[in-house]
Motif scaffolding. Structure first.
Motif, PDB file in Angstrom:
ATOM      1  N   ILE A 119      54.040  33.254  49.872  1.00 40.22           N
ATOM      2  CA  ILE A 119      52.726  33.560  50.029  1.00 40.22           C
ATOM      3  C   ILE A 119      52.173  32.123  49.066  1.00 40.22           C
ATOM      4  O   ILE A 119      51.555  31.756  49.533  1.00 40.22           O
ATOM      5  CB  ILE A 119      53.142  33.624  48.290  1.00 40.22           C
ATOM      6  CG1 ILE A 119      53.534  33.111  47.177  1.00 40.22           C
ATOM      7  CG2 ILE A 119      53.332  34.497  48.335  1.00 40.22           C
ATOM      8  CD1 ILE A 119      53.137  32.632  45.617  1.00 40.22           C
ATOM      9  N   TYR A 166      50.913  46.141  52.179  1.00 38.56           N
ATOM     10  CA  TYR A 166      49.294  45.767  51.751  1.00 38.56           C
ATOM     11  C   TYR A 166      47.941  45.793  51.648  1.00 38.56           C
ATOM     12  O   TYR A 166      47.531  46.903  51.366  1.00 38.56           O
ATOM     13  CB  TYR A 166      49.593  44.597  51.557  1.00 38.56           C
ATOM     14  CG  TYR A 166      49.862  44.096  49.679  1.00 38.56           C
ATOM     15  CD1 TYR A 166      50.717  44.214  48.984  1.00 38.56           C
ATOM     16  CD2 TYR A 166      51.610  43.938  50.631  1.00 38.56           C
ATOM     17  CE1 TYR A 166      51.435  43.750  47.790  1.00 38.56           C
ATOM     18  CE2 TYR A 166      52.673  43.075  50.128  1.00 38.56           C
ATOM     19  CZ  TYR A 166      53.229  43.320  48.692  1.00 38.56           C
ATOM     20  OH  TYR A 166      53.801  42.803  48.115  1.00 38.56           O
ATOM     21  N   HIS A 177      43.116  45.111  47.634  1.00 40.73           N
ATOM     22  CA  HIS A 177      43.845  44.171  48.434  1.00 40.73           C
ATOM     23  C   HIS A 177      43.600  42.679  48.360  1.00 40.73           C
ATOM     24  O   HIS A 177      43.378  42.087  49.359  1.00 40.73           O
ATOM     25  CB  HIS A 177      44.512  43.917  49.446  1.00 40.73           C
ATOM     26  CG  HIS A 177      44.237  44.280  50.560  1.00 40.73           C
ATOM     27  ND1 HIS A 177      44.269  46.484  50.831  1.00 40.73           N
ATOM     28  CD2 HIS A 177      42.807  44.423  52.047  1.00 40.73           C
ATOM     29  CE1 HIS A 177      43.102  46.414  51.667  1.00 40.73           C
ATOM     30  NE2 HIS A 177      42.487  45.115  52.518  1.00 40.73           N
ATOM     31  N   TRP A 197      46.323  40.509  43.052  1.00 36.76           N
ATOM     32  CA  TRP A 197      47.332  39.311  43.294  1.00 36.76           C
ATOM     33  C   TRP A 197      48.308  38.754  42.111  1.00 36.76           C
ATOM     34  O   TRP A 197      49.903  38.245  42.536  1.00 36.76           O
ATOM     35  CB  TRP A 197      46.769  38.747  44.312  1.00 36.76           C
ATOM     36  CG  TRP A 197      47.135  39.343  45.622  1.00 36.76           C
ATOM     37  CD1 TRP A 197      45.451  39.619  46.110  1.00 36.76           C
ATOM     38  CD2 TRP A 197      47.677  39.731  46.579  1.00 36.76           C
ATOM     39  NE1 TRP A 197      45.489  40.614  47.188  1.00 36.76           N
ATOM     40  CE2 TRP A 197      46.991  40.131  47.658  1.00 36.76           C
ATOM     41  CE3 TRP A 197      49.284  39.772  46.703  1.00 36.76           C
ATOM     42  CZ2 TRP A 197      47.899  41.104  48.280  1.00 36.76           C
ATOM     43  CZ3 TRP A 197      49.806  40.386  47.935  1.00 36.76           C
ATOM     44  CH2 TRP A 197      49.403  40.904  49.066  1.00 36.76           C
ATOM     45  N   ILE A 257      47.798  33.455  50.476  1.00 38.34           N
ATOM     46  CA  ILE A 257      47.394  35.267  51.089  1.00 38.34           C
ATOM     47  C   ILE A 257      45.709  35.174  50.915  1.00 38.34           C
ATOM     48  O   ILE A 257      45.772  36.703  52.031  1.00 38.34           O
ATOM     49  CB  ILE A 257      47.998  35.710  49.222  1.00 38.34           C
ATOM     50  CG1 ILE A 257      49.548  35.306  48.340  1.00 38.34           C
ATOM     51  CG2 ILE A 257      47.833  36.893  49.336  1.00 38.34           C
ATOM     52  CD1 ILE A 257      49.668  35.477  47.117  1.00 38.34           C
TER      53      ILE A 257
END
Length: 254
Positions: free
Chosen positions: A47, A72, A80, A86, A126
């Motif tokens: 990430i 995802y 997402h 997240w 991300i």
């Protein structure tokens, strides 16, 4: 899998950070809203990809693209592309993985905010990977071709960052056309290069950033996100000449 969503107030909260380190967030109901998100599987993936050699970072990006593409992206976009999803996933369900992979989180709140609770925008790794994977998956069905485009994004990350920074360019057609142009004309090194002889610009201006800036500046007079690739290529080369004067290289491109 059910992901309990956090409620507002967790950002820049030193107690939340301490509870994360002590593995207590999940035990404190005051941090959570009544909302949940559902996802089948939540594989670990990199990430935060700010360190290491170029080859190491490339491999980490590929791992992230693959995990996001395989799992995802199968959720609703409202999930997402949701910062709250997240941050909830990372702070509550990925704690052990994050502390193992990014031990600097232990060194202070700033590291925690920068790695775990980073605002979900174009500077967030991300976000970069979700957006890139979404666009490539929407437009490209062949798995090997998807991987090729992931590599093009990674090899041209600076240009990609500036594309997704501007909302008007956030569509799969524009991104793929730009990547194709760069690939066909072998422009990656040129676009990464520093601009010289332009005292009117910043100290660390890069050619690719300024080309995207010119596209942004010309909008909406020129609707570049809607153009076909050949028309876009003509404009791309026009803007390139504004900032890159290596005539020998340009002759090779032409």
């Amino acid at each position: 899998m059910e992901i309990k969503l956090l409620k507002k107030g967790y950002k820049n909260n030193e107690q939340f950070y301490k509870d994360f380190l002590e593995d207590q967030v999940k035990n404190k109901e005051e941090y959570f809203s009544d909302e949940v998100a559902f996802i089948d599987v939540t594989p670990d993936f990199p990430i935060y990809i700010a360190q290491g050699s170029e080859s190491t970072k490339s491999e980490l990006f590929h791992q992230a693209f693959d995990a996001i593409s395989d799992s995802y992206l199968h959720t609703n976009r409202d999930i997402h592309f949701d910062e709250l999803f997240w941050h909830s996933l990372l702070a509550v369900y990925k704690r052990d993985y994050l502390l193992e992979q990014y031990p600097q989180i232990n060194d202070g709140l700033n590291h925690f905010n920068n790695i775990v609770l980073k605002d979900f925008n174009w500077e967030n790794y991300i976000y970069k990977c979700v957006l890139g994977a979404q666009y490539i998956n929407d437009a490209i069905s062949d798995v090997s071709e998807r991987k090729r485009y992931y590599s093009l994004i990674i090899d041209n990350l600076d240009v990609f960052n500036y594309i997704i920074k501007y909302e008007i360019f956030r569509n799969d057609k524009f991104l793929i056309n730009i990547l194709d142009i760069i690939d066909e004309l072998k422009l990656s090194k040129v676009l990464k290069s520093k601009i010289t002889g332009r005292d009117d610009l910043g100290k660390d201006e890069r050619v690719g950033r300024r080309v995207i800036f010119e596209f942004n500046k010309s909008y909406p007079i020129i609707m570049s996100p809607m153009l076909e690739k050949d028309d876009l290529k003509e404009l791309f080369l026009q803007y390139l000449v504004y900032y890159y004067q290596d005539t020998k290289q340009l002759q090779l491109i032409e």
